[in-house]
Each structure stands twice: as C-alpha cells, then as structure tokens.
Enzyme design. Structure first.
Site, PDB file in Angstrom:
ATOM      1  N   ASP A  59      31.593   5.083   2.337  1.00 20.49           N
ATOM      2  CA  ASP A  59      32.949   4.766   1.638  1.00 20.49           C
ATOM      3  C   ASP A  59      34.031   4.930   1.828  1.00 20.49           C
ATOM      4  O   ASP A  59      34.362   6.146   1.941  1.00 20.49           O
ATOM      5  CB  ASP A  59      31.902   5.709   0.401  1.00 20.49           C
ATOM      6  CG  ASP A  59      32.599   5.269  -1.293  1.00 20.49           C
ATOM      7  OD1 ASP A  59      33.208   4.372  -0.858  1.00 20.49           O
ATOM      8  OD2 ASP A  59      32.097   5.359  -2.130  1.00 20.49           O
ATOM      9  N   HIS A  60      35.001   4.321   1.873  1.00 21.09           N
ATOM     10  CA  HIS A  60      36.126   4.264   2.862  1.00 21.09           C
ATOM     11  C   HIS A  60      37.442   4.589   1.365  1.00 21.09           C
ATOM     12  O   HIS A  60      38.159   5.278   1.695  1.00 21.09           O
ATOM     13  CB  HIS A  60      36.407   2.660   2.613  1.00 21.09           C
ATOM     14  CG  HIS A  60      37.463   2.761   4.016  1.00 21.09           C
ATOM     15  ND1 HIS A  60      37.734   4.291   4.997  1.00 21.09           N
ATOM     16  CD2 HIS A  60      38.651   1.632   4.424  1.00 21.09           C
ATOM     17  CE1 HIS A  60      38.846   3.684   5.506  1.00 21.09           C
ATOM     18  NE2 HIS A  60      39.689   2.045   5.000  1.00 21.09           N
TER      19      HIS A  60
END
Length: 540
Positions: A509-510
């Site tokens: 998850d950036h």
C-alpha cells in the site's frame, strides 16, 4: 377581498446565490405564519424560509436546484380573509360603552423601548443533549429575524437555530462541540425593539401580527407548521454532490470517505442524508452491494454474447461472490505498487532435502512455503510497517504475527491464517500449513480461521509463472506473491553457476509504504531465504 402578499428571502448575511435544495409547498396549498416554504443551503448550514403570513399559495417563484439571494421572491400568497397582513392596519371591532377604554388601548400605539432578549433552543421533539456542530455568530454581530445562530445535529439530521428577533449579539451561551436541549439559551440579544412590557419571545422565527386583544391577555401562540411529507431522493442524483440534501458535517464526512452524495439516498426528514446513510453506502460498496464507487468509475458495458456465437451461462460460486467485490474494493481504494525480486534458495533446498526424514518422523511435510512463512515473520519484525494497517490518519502497528496463505481448493481460493507464526518453529509452521490446507480443501475451516491476518502469502510456485501482481488483502498493507523456482546461471564474481532462483512479487500500500522501503523489505527477505540457518532456529 383577498390581498396579495409577496414572501421574499430574508437577509442571508454575506451569502449570495444560495442553492434551493427543497421546495416544500405548491400552488393551492394553505399555509400559516411560520410554515416552511423552501429549504436553502449555504456552505455552512441549511435553513428554511418560513411564510410571513397566512393564506393560500397563488404561485411558487423558485424551483429545486435553483439559486436565490436576499430579497428574491419565493411565493405569492392570497392572504386569508380577516388576517392582518404586513403593513396593514389591524381590524377594529365596534366598541360598546363598557369596552371603549379597552378598544382604545388595543389600537393605541404601544410604547417602544430597546430591550434584551434571550434566544432559546426550540422544541426538538424527543431529542435531548443535542450536539452543537457550529456557532455562526459572535459577540457584536448584528442579526435579523431568522439569521442562523448555531447549527445543531441529532442522529438523523442537522438544524439551524434562527434568531427570533433583530438586534446585536450581547452574549453567546453555546460553543462548538457542546450539548444543548430544548429551552437552552443560545444567545442574548441587545437593542431589540419592542413593547416595554413585552411577553417572553416565542420560538417562532417570525412573530404573528397581533389583532386587538383584551388588556393583559397573552397573545395567542402561532399555529404550528403542518407536517411535511418526506421527499424521496432518487437512487442516483445526477445533480451531484453540490445539490445533495445534507448538512455541513455530513458533507465533511462524505468528502473524507470519497463518497459522492448525489448517489446516496437519504433516510432523514424530507430525504435528508445522514451520517448513517453515508456509512451504510460505504459498507454496501465494500460488500458488493454497489457496483461502482462513483461517476469517475464508469460501468463496463453489458454485451449480449449470444449474438456472436454459442455460449453457456454458469452462476458464480459462493466464494467468487464473496471475494470478488472485496478484491475489487481493495484494488480501487488501495494504491498498489509491486516490487519484484529473486531469492537464491539453493542452500535452502539442500537443507530441506536433509530434513525430509526428520520431518516425516515428526508427522509433517516440509514444503518451501514453510520456509517462506518463517522468513516473512523475520522480515516483518525487521520492518514493522508491513505488519500494520491504516485507520484514518493513524497507523495501527500490530504486535502479533498472523500470516495468511492462499489455499487452492475445489470451491475456489481461501486464505487460512496461521496465528502467532512467530512462536512456531519450522516444523510447527509446516504442521499448521498442512492442517489448514487439508481442512480448506474439505470445506471444514471455521470462519475465525480465515480472519485476523496481518500479512498474506500467495504462492503459485506449484503451478507456474514467472511473476504476478497480487492484490492486497485489505486492511492489510502488503502481500507476497511467490512464483515457480527456476534454475538460472548466476555470476559469483569468477564464473557462472547454476542456482535455484525463487521469483518474489511484493505488493504494498503506497499510502503507508514508499518505494525505498518496499525494495528494502524485498531485499531483506531474499537475503534471509538465501541463508537457511536463521530459518532452522529452534529445531531439535
């Protein structure tokens, strides 16, 4: 003869071109003083425009979705027979000798003197201890009748408390975030014009014009506004967020959650959208009850495939129906980045061959996945953010290590969870993998055994492939994809040697993990898998 009266929008302060979000009456309706005619919405609050006279609606001059400003014509009324109208003199009945003094007193102008008035919270039905979500005035402000003073919020709707008189704010008795009930003081106004011996102000926003009355008799209360029929919003409001029927706090919540209010059906009074409506819409989207997150996500066109050739229609399986919408929600809402790497597992495979007999004696089968689970636990301890979840503006760091793994079953893909994998040695992990996989194939897993994971591994090594992009099992923030091992020539500085290389695909998850950290995790994991000694710790 009936008199025509024009009801106009009162002073709106600094607001111009205010949106009309509801029209509550139509031509032919009979209204009383204070009957709400339309509902307006500014950037800060919603407010009703009440009728200033009693009569029959001759014409409505505004429409839902339109814009108005102070002084805009709202409706034209035919005043009720015998009703005093703004600017008209009150009717005077003939007085007998015994009542001459009373009649004279009734028509004589009352002495007018400035006074102070408390504006109170009106009756709110069954609601008590209602939250104040905004205070719209401050000491020194000039207000008119109907100027919104504070915005309250119940479980079902928001409402403004309007001023019941014109004057200057002398004191503000409420504060944002506080609680009030019916009868609580909102503000004290000074410089209010009125009779020296005035009665206590009513909670009506506009006082009814009084006719002649006996001395010391209390003025009759204004008739209550008629009940309003609840307006039903369409399932999809194409006019969008801006004209949706919702209060300021609901709009704020919708913006935080990325919800288009134009697509939400309100359950509050007159179709007003509440906090619960927004939350329910989000839950429905995440559970697959809604097919699209909003106008920015267009629908895939439906095609009649049979017109191109023979087809067979099969219903989706139970697992596909459940997992499909969840995967879709994760893909749409989580910004995925996938880091690819390879791990040299030549030494690991040599150790696994040595352990074959010892594992059989212990009643377990050692697979590469057992080593990978063990390696992931060590990597999660080294980089705790991969073992976390996002909760609004907070990061929840988990102190447990529950590792999920994708299990291929006849009914579809399931993800059992090995709880407290950090407390198990290699054989313990192998036993958990075997037991959970077998029960997943038989369909005897309990619901709790597929919940609570903090990191997931999806291994396709037994099938094939070189790399893929696994979808994060939200609310987790990372997932590891494993493909089939390949023998490759690797340069050791002097010569090429045949090495067994394991492809790794790490999706993360950036929002929480940047590219540098993602690469470091993958490199660390590859290093651990290349050195099996650390993975064998704890074995007899």
């Amino acid at each position: 003869m009936s008199q025509t009266i024009e009801v106009r929008v009162p002073d709106l302060g600094n607001f111009t071109e205010v949106g009309v979000i509801d029209v509550l009456v139509k031509a032919g309706d009979t209204v009383a003083i204070d009957t709400p005619l339309i509902t307006l919405e500014t950037e800060k609050a919603t407010m009703d425009v009440p009728s200033t006279a009693a009569g029959v609606i001759a014409k409505v001059h505004v429409q839902k979705g339109g814009k108005v400003s102070a002084g805009s014509l709202v409706v034209t009324l035919l005043a009720a027979k015998g009703t005093a109208t703004p600017g008209a003199s009150p009717a005077i009945a003939p007085a007998s000798a015994g009542t001459a003094a009373a009649a004279a007193a009734a028509v004589a102008p009352a002495a007018v003197t400035p006074r102070s008035v408390d504006v109170l919270v009106p009756d709110m039905g069954n609601f008590t201890e209602v939250g104040v979500i905004d205070v719209l005035v401050k000491v020194g402000d000039k207000v008119e009748v109907d100027t919104p003073l504070a915005t309250l919020e119940t479980e079902k709707a928001t409402m403004d408390v309007p001023s019941t008189a014109a004057g200057t704010v002398e004191a503000v008795h409420v504060q944002k975030g506080g609680k009030v009930s019916a009868g609580s003081r909102v503000v004290t106004l000074s410089g209010v014009a009125g009779p020296a011996q005035a009665a206590a102000p009513s909670t009506s926003s506009v006082a009814a014009p009084a006719t002649a009355a006996a001395p010391r008799a209390a003025p009759p209360a204004a008739p209550p506004p008629p009940a309003r029929a609840a307006a039903t919003l369409p399932p999809v409001n194409e006019t969008g967020f801006g004209t949706a029927h919702a209060g300021p706090s609901v709009r704020k919540l919708a913006r935080e959650l990325g919800v288009d209010l134009g697509r939400v059906k309100g359950s509050g009074q007159r179709g007003r959208i509440t906090h619960e409506d927004v939350k329910a819409w989000v839950k429905a989207m995440l559970s697959g009850g809604l097919q699209a997150a909003g106008p920015a996500l267009p629908q895939v066109p439906r095609v009649d495939f049979a017109k191109f050739g023979p087809v067979e229609v099969r219903p989706l399986g139970r697992i596909q129906k459940i997992s499909g919408p969840r995967l879709h929600a994760a893909w749409v809402n989580v910004p995925h980045v996938t880091q690819y790497d390879e791990a040299d597992i030549t030494a690991l495979e040599a150790e696994r061959a040595k352990l074959k007999d010892k594992a059989a004696a212990a009643g377990v089968k050692i697979t590469p996945l057992a080593f990978i689970v063990r390696a992931c636990v060590l990597a999660l301890k080294e980089y705790p953010v991969f073992n976390a979840s996002l909760d609004g503006e907070n990061m929840v760091l988990k102190k447990y290590f529950h590792v999920g793994f994708a299990a291929d079953t006849p009914n579809g893909l399931l993800v059992p969870v090995i709880r407290n994998a950090d407390q198990l040695d290699l054989f313990g992990i192998a036993h958990a993998l075997g037991d959970l996989s077998e029960r997943a194939r038989k369909g005897t897993l309990k619901g709790g055994e597929m919940q609570g994971g903090s990191f997931t591994i999806s291994s396709l090594g037994g099938i094939g492939g070189t790399a893929f992009t696994p979808i994060i099992n939200a609310p987790e923030v990372a997932i590891l994809g494993v493909s089939r091992t390949q023998v490759k020539p690797v340069w050791d500085g002097q010569e090429f040697k045949a090495r067994q290389m394991l492809p790794l695909s790490l999706s993360y998850d950036h929002r929480l993990i940047d590219g540098a950290m993602g690469a470091r995790f993958a490199v660390y994991l590859s290093k651990v898998l290349a050195d099996p000694d650390a993975l064998l710790a704890g074995l007899p």
